[in-house]
Structure formats: structure tokens, C-alpha cells
Motif scaffolding. Structure first.
Motif, PDB file in Angstrom:
ATOM      1  N   ASN A 112       0.812  -1.223   0.000  1.00 49.72           N
ATOM      2  CA  ASN A 112       0.000   0.000   0.000  1.00 49.72           C
ATOM      3  C   ASN A 112       0.843   1.270   0.000  1.00 49.72           C
ATOM      4  N   HIS A 163       1.747   3.320  -2.280  1.00 50.21           N
ATOM      5  CA  HIS A 163       1.317   4.436  -3.128  1.00 50.21           C
ATOM      6  C   HIS A 163      -0.030   5.013  -2.699  1.00 50.21           C
ATOM      7  N   TYR A 164      -0.670   4.406  -1.711  1.00 48.12           N
ATOM      8  CA  TYR A 164      -1.973   4.885  -1.255  1.00 48.12           C
ATOM      9  C   TYR A 164      -1.780   6.068  -0.316  1.00 48.12           C
TER      10      TYR A 164
END
Length: 97
Positions: free
Chosen positions: A72, A74-75
Motif C-alpha cells: 500500500n 502508493h496509497y
């Protein structure tokens, strides 16, 4: 506490239709990543957490957290998406009215 690469996660990690159920599954998943992605610091940290848990013991949750952080990376959560203040900051007490 048991040691080894065959230790299962408390809850399997779902990645693209594949379930990473054990520490070995997660290690093989990381090893199969493209070289550029595999060498990223976040994946190196996840692999280090896997090795520490597999060889040194400890809760598999540590390794799971490392994998989930890498997956995760890039979230970016939206903070206050509507641009409004939270409802509790507008509330006034009866004594202040």
C-alpha cells in the motif's frame, strides 16, 4: 514460539487473486518481483521483517505489517476530503450559549 518459514499468517494476505498464507509464500512473492521494485527500500524492509520473524521467532504480525506497508505504499489517504471541519469542533456546550 515456533520458528521457520512455514509459519502461517493469522490471516492470509490477498494479492492479485493470490493468497500469501505463510512466511515462505510472502518471501517467494517478494523474490519474484521485478528487480527495480524488489530493490525498493519498502520491499527490502518487508523482506527484512520476514527474515527476522522466520529465523528469530516473534509474532507473524510484524511480517504482515511490513508486507501490507509495501503493498500500500502508493496509497495516500485524503484528509478531510470535503474541506469541512469535523462536526465535534462546531458543537457548543450549553453553558457557552
Amino acid at each position: 514460539m515456533t520458528k521457520g518459514w512455514g509459519r502461517p499468517f493469522e490471516e492470509p494476505i490477498e494479492v492479485g487473486g493470490r493468497a500469501l498464507a505463510t512466511l515462505l509464500d510472502a518471501g517467494e512473492y517478494i523474490a519474484a518481483l521485478p528487480k527495480k521494485e524488489h530493490s525498493a527500500p519498502v520491499w527490502q524492509a518487508a523482506m527484512q521483517a520476514l527474515i527476522l520473524v522466520a529465523e528469530g521467532g516473534g509474532p507473524t504480525l510484524f511480517a504482515r505489517i511490513g508486507i501490507m506497508r509495501a503493498l500500500n505504499r502508493h496509497y495516500v489517504p485524503k484528509l478531510n476530503p470535503k474541506g469541512e471541519e469535523p462536526h465535534w469542533s462546531r458543537r457548543k456546550l450549553k453553558r457557552d450559549q
